[in-house]
Design an enzyme around this catalytic site. Sequence first.
Site, short mmCIF file in Angstrom:
data_model
loop_
_atom_site.label_atom_id
_atom_site.label_comp_id
_atom_site.label_asym_id
_atom_site.label_seq_id
_atom_site.Cartn_x
_atom_site.Cartn_y
_atom_site.Cartn_z
N CYS A 385 2.74 -16.24 3.32
CA CYS A 385 3.00 -17.26 2.46
C CYS A 385 4.53 -17.90 2.25
CB CYS A 385 2.65 -17.04 0.98
SG CYS A 385 1.02 -16.03 0.76
N ARG A 414 0.88 -3.99 6.32
CA ARG A 414 0.77 -3.34 4.82
C ARG A 414 0.41 -1.93 4.83
NH1 ARG A 414 -3.14 -8.09 1.97
NH2 ARG A 414 -1.85 -10.06 2.54
N GLN A 432 -3.94 -12.51 9.99
CA GLN A 432 -4.60 -13.49 8.75
C GLN A 432 -4.82 -14.79 9.48
OE1 GLN A 432 -1.84 -12.91 5.35
NE2 GLN A 432 -3.71 -12.16 4.30
N ASP A 434 -4.19 -17.80 7.98
CA ASP A 434 -3.51 -18.05 6.82
C ASP A 434 -3.54 -19.67 6.92
OD1 ASP A 434 -2.73 -16.95 4.41
OD2 ASP A 434 -1.12 -15.78 5.11
N HIS A 436 -1.72 -22.97 4.05
CA HIS A 436 -1.43 -23.47 2.95
C HIS A 436 -1.54 -25.10 2.83
CE1 HIS A 436 0.41 -19.19 3.07
NE2 HIS A 436 -0.03 -19.17 2.28
N LYS A 516 -9.34 -19.41 -8.48
CA LYS A 516 -9.71 -19.04 -6.94
C LYS A 516 -11.27 -19.22 -6.73
CE LYS A 516 -9.89 -14.33 -7.06
NZ LYS A 516 -9.39 -12.67 -6.14
N HIS A 562 -3.63 -21.54 -1.48
CA HIS A 562 -3.63 -20.50 -0.24
C HIS A 562 -5.14 -20.51 0.25
CE1 HIS A 562 -0.04 -18.18 -1.45
NE2 HIS A 562 -0.33 -18.85 -2.71
#
Length: 693
Positions: A385, A414, A432, A434, A436, A516, A562
Amino acid sequence: SSCLARCSASAFQSAHPCMRLLPGLSLGGFLMSALLARSAALNAAAAARRLPASTCGRAAAALPRLLAAPAMGSRRCSGLRMADQSAVAEAPAPPAPVPLPTNANEQLLRIRHSTAHVMAMAVQRLYKDARVTIGPWIEKGFYYDFDRPEPFAEKDLRRIKKEMDKLIGLKLPFRREELSFDEAKARIEAADEPYKLEILDSIVAKDPDAPITIFHIGEPGKANWWDLCAGPHVEHTGQLPKDAIDLESIAGAYWRGDEARPMLQRIYGTAWESAEQLAEHRRIQEEAKRRDHRALGKQLRLFSIQQEAGGGLVFWHPRGARVRRLMEDFWREAHTAGGYELLYTPHMASLDLWKTSGHFDFYADGMFDQMEVEGAQYQIKPMNCPFHVLTYKDEKRSYRDLPLRWAELGTVYRYERSGTLNGLFRVRGFTQDDAHIFCLPEQLADEIQGVLDLTETILTKFGFTEYEVMLSTRPDKAVGSDEIWDKATSALREALGAKGWEYDVDEGGGAFYGPKIDIKIRDAIGRLWQCSTIQCDFNLPQRFGLEYVSPDGGREQPIMLHRAIFGSLERFFGVLIESTAGDFPFWLAPTQLRLLPVSDDYRPYCDAAVARLKAAGIRAEVDPGGRSVGKQIKVANQDKVPILSVVGEAEVGANALKLEMRKGGELGELPLERAIEVLAAAAEKAVEPIEAL
């Protein structure tokens, strides 16, 4: 040799009249279709829990003895027709599955919670040195953690279950008692239960006015058992269906999940409303074991986790990497068609960036330690992000530029405790999918609708068409105005309504920075997997001072979305392996076609055919050789190759391929160019080849 082949086939046909062969058929061709029929029969019978008692079934059972002999037949006829092949594959349909309730069923929840208490009572009656900690209900049952000097063994589970059955038969009442902190502390200390004392302290630390309640099992004044608990429970132990309860396994668990605290022993159990539900649960458990992605990943040579490199780090082997490439290619195509631009960002950044984003403050426990570079602290990225936010900030933005949709297959790292790692489902390095979206408030509903449409497109492509959807709303502590929260939550509701999807609401379950939507996918055996997320974010735009020039020339803050559809490539691949049992659809199979030469004389033709197939984008290969046709077929079945073709003199002479489907059925003999055309069309349309004829 061709004479011997025909004689062998003829002899087998005479002994088993259900296997009808055409004149001139070679043993190689016969064995190919016969073994495929045998495989289909066994698969169908396994599903029904028994083999069909038919002449065809007995005939198929004789095949392994034939396959042990070397394959022969320099001449081979491709005109094989198995008149009874469909009959061979038939088997009684398995019984309809029993619907299994969830913990949304309050009575089931009470049964599971109460059964956990009965189990703990049974353990402490049998093992006087066992101390209890916590014992919650979980998705499929319950567990309790115990501190005991000696480890429990599997045989102890039977003993504990027998004691539980006695307690259930006594119909002992569950009684709730509320008492003061001091009274509770005194009782706990008298019982010498230090873990309960720590739980009591944590209750009061969280809310000094919280009621302290305990639940007893048994009558007042008599020997009974109790634990700190808020409920709910059944009225008495006799309401627990003993034939719907089972103790399943023993595992280790650190107290409070902290590796510095004592290692406890966790006993897992399951509880249902009826014996039929328990039987269905066991059936699903057995099926899940057969589909375990860790075992299939090794068997099919898809991936590995090399302990020499460290736990939780995935090695994609060539066959698995082919599937990953197909996943990525479709993902990119779908996003490009959906108006997204693709980004590539670094794998690490200055620690200051993670402090600005808040990740260092809120997620430090899940981040690896920093590294020093020329006196500055750098952090390997746990999320993508902040990089997309910095990309937004790199230029002056106008309201005319919005919405901006940016997507990235970004690998993140992680920290996960070694005890929590689990195949592809819980790893330390993963990619991911991902994305945005930066948009205006009035664009939010349409953008969410677009994300839902794209999510459905991608999940459907991989065979997932049933979802469980949850909308999570504002928690007590949150950033952002009431107005923006209301507007964002309304936009999520509006998009779900327009989509026509049913959904549940988790009131107060949203993140502190925005509401969300979470989407769980249902796999082939009915299990639900958390997959896609759409998350509004009012926090990062504020922290980084994101803005755009509004129509009146002022400065406004964009709304940030996101979203991830796969979640991560690794986890989604694990779910896909288990849902398909490693038997991928044709378009996604690592190897789509394998050619099986009757002898090395036909290998040059196979190599040339594979070169042309590959040029057309078909993932084809030739068996490496050195084994009989029967063995080649067996290995191809084990590798779950969807299309096989035995190649002999007939195919070479006709410049053709006879295509057999591993799951049963055949495409027949096709000229090589036609075979390429059919297979390429099937892959492009994501259908089985027989549908592309």
